[in-house]
Design a protein around this motif. Structure first.
Motif, PDB file in Angstrom:
ATOM      1  N   GLY A   1       0.810  -1.624   0.041  1.00  0.00           N
ATOM      2  CA  GLY A   1       0.158   0.256   0.286  1.00  0.00           C
ATOM      3  C   GLY A   1       1.231   0.757  -0.124  1.00  0.00           C
ATOM      4  N   ALA A   2       0.664   2.449  -1.115  1.00  0.00           N
ATOM      5  CA  ALA A   2       1.178   3.364  -1.211  1.00  0.00           C
ATOM      6  C   ALA A   2       0.131   4.675  -1.141  1.00  0.00           C
ATOM      7  CB  ALA A   2       2.058   3.482  -2.517  1.00  0.00           C
ATOM      8  N   GLY A   3       0.061   4.514   0.595  1.00  0.00           N
ATOM      9  CA  GLY A   3      -1.064   6.188   0.999  1.00  0.00           C
ATOM     10  C   GLY A   3      -0.360   6.436   1.910  1.00  0.00           C
ATOM     11  N   PRO A   4      -0.385   7.678   2.657  1.00  0.00           N
ATOM     12  CA  PRO A   4       0.119   8.724   3.447  1.00  0.00           C
ATOM     13  C   PRO A   4       1.652   7.557   4.141  1.00  0.00           C
ATOM     14  CG  PRO A   4      -1.279   9.048   3.616  1.00  0.00           C
ATOM     15  CD  PRO A   4      -1.990   7.746   2.567  1.00  0.00           C
TER      16      PRO A   4
ATOM     17  N   VAL B   1       7.904  -0.809  -2.548  1.00  0.00           N
ATOM     18  CA  VAL B   1       5.985  -1.058  -2.070  1.00  0.00           C
ATOM     19  C   VAL B   1       5.806  -0.897  -2.990  1.00  0.00           C
ATOM     20  CG1 VAL B   1       6.864   1.677  -2.701  1.00  0.00           C
ATOM     21  CG2 VAL B   1       5.117   1.391  -1.227  1.00  0.00           C
ATOM     22  N   PHE B   2       3.982  -1.842  -2.180  1.00  0.00           N
ATOM     23  CA  PHE B   2       3.281  -2.384  -3.858  1.00  0.00           C
ATOM     24  C   PHE B   2       2.291  -1.296  -3.923  1.00  0.00           C
ATOM     25  CE2 PHE B   2       6.133  -6.266  -2.303  1.00  0.00           C
ATOM     26  CZ  PHE B   2       6.033  -6.574  -3.655  1.00  0.00           C
ATOM     27  N   ASP B   3       1.824  -0.988  -4.820  1.00  0.00           N
ATOM     28  CA  ASP B   3       0.221  -0.393  -5.081  1.00  0.00           C
ATOM     29  C   ASP B   3      -0.003  -0.428  -6.211  1.00  0.00           C
ATOM     30  OD1 ASP B   3      -1.351   1.374  -4.634  1.00  0.00           O
ATOM     31  OD2 ASP B   3      -1.009   2.226  -3.351  1.00  0.00           O
TER      32      ASP B   3
ATOM     33  N   LYS C   1      -8.090   8.663  -3.545  1.00  0.00           N
ATOM     34  CA  LYS C   1      -8.649   8.237  -2.200  1.00  0.00           C
ATOM     35  C   LYS C   1     -10.011   9.200  -1.542  1.00  0.00           C
ATOM     36  CE  LYS C   1      -8.348   6.767   2.710  1.00  0.00           C
ATOM     37  NZ  LYS C   1      -9.656   7.303   3.053  1.00  0.00           N
ATOM     38  N   PRO C   2     -11.464   8.444  -1.337  1.00  0.00           N
ATOM     39  CA  PRO C   2     -12.131   9.254  -0.791  1.00  0.00           C
ATOM     40  C   PRO C   2     -11.694  10.446   0.428  1.00  0.00           C
ATOM     41  CG  PRO C   2     -12.616   7.174  -1.609  1.00  0.00           C
ATOM     42  CD  PRO C   2     -11.957   6.954  -1.430  1.00  0.00           C
ATOM     43  N   CYS C   3     -11.348  11.574   0.579  1.00  0.00           N
ATOM     44  CA  CYS C   3     -10.862  10.785   1.986  1.00  0.00           C
ATOM     45  C   CYS C   3     -11.279  13.153   2.263  1.00  0.00           C
ATOM     46  CB  CYS C   3      -9.323  11.378   1.909  1.00  0.00           C
ATOM     47  SG  CYS C   3      -8.448  12.204   3.038  1.00  0.00           S
ATOM     48  N   GLY C   4     -11.356  13.672   3.104  1.00  0.00           N
ATOM     49  CA  GLY C   4     -10.982  15.204   2.904  1.00  0.00           C
ATOM     50  C   GLY C   4     -10.188  15.849   2.527  1.00  0.00           C
ATOM     51  N   GLY C   5      -9.048  15.311   2.704  1.00  0.00           N
ATOM     52  CA  GLY C   5      -7.356  16.155   2.498  1.00  0.00           C
ATOM     53  C   GLY C   5      -7.648  16.522   3.307  1.00  0.00           C
TER      54      GLY C   5
ATOM     55  N   ARG D   1      -1.207  -5.788  -7.221  1.00  0.00           N
ATOM     56  CA  ARG D   1      -2.083  -5.284  -6.466  1.00  0.00           C
ATOM     57  C   ARG D   1      -1.479  -7.131  -5.292  1.00  0.00           C
ATOM     58  NH1 ARG D   1      -6.642  -8.126  -4.851  1.00  0.00           N
ATOM     59  NH2 ARG D   1      -6.848  -8.781  -7.390  1.00  0.00           N
ATOM     60  N   VAL D   2      -0.740  -6.768  -4.603  1.00  0.00           N
ATOM     61  CA  VAL D   2      -0.979  -7.560  -3.342  1.00  0.00           C
ATOM     62  C   VAL D   2      -1.992  -8.995  -3.258  1.00  0.00           C
ATOM     63  CG1 VAL D   2      -0.013  -8.960  -1.060  1.00  0.00           C
ATOM     64  CG2 VAL D   2       0.946  -6.973  -2.401  1.00  0.00           C
ATOM     65  N   THR D   3      -2.608  -9.967  -3.140  1.00  0.00           N
ATOM     66  CA  THR D   3      -3.438 -10.804  -3.471  1.00  0.00           C
ATOM     67  C   THR D   3      -3.550 -11.718  -1.985  1.00  0.00           C
ATOM     68  OG1 THR D   3      -2.241 -12.321  -4.630  1.00  0.00           O
ATOM     69  CG2 THR D   3      -3.641 -11.075  -5.883  1.00  0.00           C
TER      70      THR D   3
ATOM     71  N   GLY E   1      -1.141   3.188  10.113  1.00  0.00           N
ATOM     72  CA  GLY E   1      -2.433   3.830   9.159  1.00  0.00           C
ATOM     73  C   GLY E   1      -3.679   3.097  10.510  1.00  0.00           C
ATOM     74  N   ASP E   2      -4.306   3.565   8.653  1.00  0.00           N
ATOM     75  CA  ASP E   2      -6.264   2.709   8.462  1.00  0.00           C
ATOM     76  C   ASP E   2      -5.494   1.602   8.606  1.00  0.00           C
ATOM     77  OD1 ASP E   2      -6.900   5.397   8.486  1.00  0.00           O
ATOM     78  OD2 ASP E   2      -7.681   4.813   6.449  1.00  0.00           O
ATOM     79  N   ALA E   3      -4.689   0.506   7.841  1.00  0.00           N
ATOM     80  CA  ALA E   3      -4.648  -0.658   8.492  1.00  0.00           C
ATOM     81  C   ALA E   3      -4.506  -1.371   9.497  1.00  0.00           C
ATOM     82  CB  ALA E   3      -3.524  -1.537   7.548  1.00  0.00           C
TER      83      ALA E   3
ATOM     84  N   GLU F   1      -9.809  11.945  11.791  1.00  0.00           N
ATOM     85  CA  GLU F   1      -8.277  12.570  11.286  1.00  0.00           C
ATOM     86  C   GLU F   1      -7.327  11.322  11.138  1.00  0.00           C
ATOM     87  OE1 GLU F   1      -5.652  15.222  13.548  1.00  0.00           O
ATOM     88  OE2 GLU F   1      -4.354  15.274  12.049  1.00  0.00           O
ATOM     89  N   GLY F   2      -7.013  10.813  10.150  1.00  0.00           N
ATOM     90  CA  GLY F   2      -6.173   9.618   9.549  1.00  0.00           C
ATOM     91  C   GLY F   2      -5.398   9.531   8.890  1.00  0.00           C
ATOM     92  N   ILE F   3      -4.821  11.030   8.667  1.00  0.00           N
ATOM     93  CA  ILE F   3      -3.770  11.212   8.221  1.00  0.00           C
ATOM     94  C   ILE F   3      -2.092  11.815   8.681  1.00  0.00           C
ATOM     95  CG2 ILE F   3      -1.961  12.693   6.359  1.00  0.00           C
ATOM     96  CD1 ILE F   3      -4.506  13.201   4.871  1.00  0.00           C
TER      97      ILE F   3
ATOM     98  N   TYR G   1      -1.699   9.864  11.753  1.00  0.00           N
ATOM     99  CA  TYR G   1      -1.412   8.807  12.706  1.00  0.00           C
ATOM    100  C   TYR G   1      -0.837   7.833  11.268  1.00  0.00           C
ATOM    101  CZ  TYR G   1      -4.023  10.474  16.348  1.00  0.00           C
ATOM    102  OH  TYR G   1      -4.605  12.172  18.081  1.00  0.00           O
ATOM    103  N   ALA G   2      -1.329   7.587  10.203  1.00  0.00           N
ATOM    104  CA  ALA G   2      -0.685   7.275   9.250  1.00  0.00           C
ATOM    105  C   ALA G   2       1.083   7.507   9.139  1.00  0.00           C
ATOM    106  CB  ALA G   2      -1.557   8.056   8.036  1.00  0.00           C
ATOM    107  N   LEU G   3       1.095   8.992   9.546  1.00  0.00           N
ATOM    108  CA  LEU G   3       2.387   8.850   8.981  1.00  0.00           C
ATOM    109  C   LEU G   3       3.255   8.904  10.252  1.00  0.00           C
ATOM    110  CD1 LEU G   3       1.649  12.682   7.696  1.00  0.00           C
ATOM    111  CD2 LEU G   3       2.751  10.706   6.049  1.00  0.00           C
TER     112      LEU G   3
END
Ligand SMILES: Cc1cc2nc3c(=O)[nH]c(=O)nc-3n(C[C@H](O)[C@H](O)[C@H](O)COP(=O)(O)OP(=O)(O)OC[C@H]3O[C@@H](n4cnc5c(N)ncnc54)[C@H](O)[C@@H]3O)c2cc1C
Length: 377
Positions: A7-10, A28-30, A37-41, A113-115, A259-261, A271-273, A275-277
């Motif tokens: 995953g290559a989000g933040p 990094v797989f993505d 991404k659905p997000c306020g940003g 995509r990782v399967t 992060g979200d995982a 707020e998730g960005i 905590y992801a970082l």
């Protein structure tokens, strides 16, 4: 050390950058980029501080705002000047920018995509790749395959649902509380468009009703942003509970979640960005110092987890009937409360120190409130 980041989000991009900088061989797989991404940003000042420096010629793609309107949802409203500006970004642009930093820093991006993964470090992908790593990092977001395989899916009681659309046009930044939904509506102006959204605990209200509610409020209060052509989206935001075990479960000997995982968003604001970082940073430090992820959950708890647990414990009180309305009403009359409200919602005031700060501020608040009452009579 050979590390797979799924995953290559933040979270994934920053972990890949930091680990590569520490000398690890990072893949990094993505397969999703470029994507919105659905997000306020919305990036709070503390999240902005965790981003790598922008190189000349590739500036950070955020719009900075130093004012936010808070609205109680019951007729009270106040505009607050932010001591620390926030940044609002399109996730398509921000995530691509961060991934460029990771690749420049030495990580290899594989657009697959990782399967499948396993606890011994094996990773398989949609393109038939099959490789074993010393550590697998699950940075694959709210529906994380790594989490589902090596731990368990995040339980529905820990999910917030957020829905909205990206409207053409411009607006001020607005946070409007919706205590009956235990959530809020937002307008986040980005470069070129406005993120319009609403959030509430998953079990609180059906998603369709949330979107209906958002559409009718926007039609009434901000008609220019209805944008019927813009596709509506809905996506979950996972958080810990008030029980530290919900944080201490996020790693094993050869795997870790960030992060979200790892379900690390703020249970009150979503707020998730940040905590992801931050989790990416704590994991990279742990792997560099220990060569293993074993102590990462304990270190995450110390570094930022207690704040999240406190937020989970305070959720009910924050969204109790009348609380938001009182906060906004008091903020309209007192500079001291305005500062507290802005710092709280924008991530600068920790939940831990909140009670103490309010107590310390109460004499000043009383004077300002009395002065404003005299002025309005
Ligand atoms: C509607 C909404 C609004 C929000 N607004 C805000 C906000 O304003 N501010 C804020 O701080 N937070 C906000 N959040 C939360 C924020 O979006 C998340 O917390 C943040 O994106 C988490 O980052 P991440 O890197 O952990 O995961 P993500 O950003 O979800 O990235 C995960 C990546 O993993 C990839 N992936 C998934 N599965 C696989 C696989 N099998 N193989 C390879 N790659 C895979 C995905 O394609 C994705 O690129 C919002 C969330 C929602 C839903």
């Amino acid at each position: 050390m050979k590390v797979a980041v799924v995953g290559a989000g933040p979270a994934g991009a920053l972990a890949a950058l930091r680990l590569a900088g520490d000398g690890a061989r990072v893949v990094v797989f993505d397969a999703s980029h470029p994507r919105e991404k659905p997000c306020g940003g919305g990036l709070t000042a503390k999240a902005l501080r965790l981003l790598p420096a922008a190189p000349a010629g590739d500036p950070l793609p955020v719009r900075r705002l130093d004012r936010c309107r808070f609205d109680s949802g019951a007729g009270d409203s106040v505009e607050v000047a932010l001591a620390q500006p926030v940044g609002i970004a399109s996730r398509r642009a921000l995530d691509a920018w961060l991934l460029r930093r990771a690749v420049e820093g030495g990580a290899v991006h594989v657009a697959e995509r990782v399967t499948a993964v396993d606890a011994a470090g094996r990773v398989r992908t949609s393109a038939g790749r099959d490789e074993t790593f010393d550590v697998v990092v699950g940075a694959d977001g709210a529906g994380s395959l790594v989490r589902r395989t090596l731990l368990s899916p995040t339980p529905p009681g820990r999910l917030m649902m957020a829905a909205g659309w990206f409207a053409r046009g411009d607006s001020e930044m607005v946070v409007r509380f919706a205590p009956e939904l235990e959530g809020y509506l937002w307008l986040f102006p980005r470069p070129g468009h406005v993120g319009v959204g609403i959030c509430s605990p998953l079990a609180r209200v059906p998603t369709r009703r949330m979107i209906d509610r958002l559409e009718s409020e926007v039609a009434r209060a901000f008609p220019a942003l209805v944008d019927e052509d813009a596709p509506r989206y809905a996506h979950t935001i996972p958080s810990p509970t008030a029980d530290p075990r919900s944080l201490l479960e996020i790693a094993g000997d050869r795997w870790a979640l960030i992060g979200d995982a790892a379900a690390l968003a703020d249970p009150i604001t979503g707020e998730g960005i940040y905590y992801a970082l931050r989790s990416a940073e704590v994991l990279a430090d742990t792997l560099r110092e220990d060569g293993s992820a074993r102590r990462y959950p304990e270190r995450a708890l110390q570094a930022f987890g207690h704040e999240l647990l406190k937020a989970a414990a305070l959720h009910g009180r924050f969204y109790a009937p009348g609380f938001a309305r009182r906060m906004v009403r008091f903020a309209a009359r007192s500079r001291t409360v305005r500062r507290v409200l802005a710092d709280l919602v924008l991530g600068e005031q920790g939940y831990g120190g909140l009670k103490h700060r309010l107590l310390r501020a109460s004499p000043r608040f009383a004077v300002e409130y009395a002065a404003s009452s005299v002025a309005t009579h």
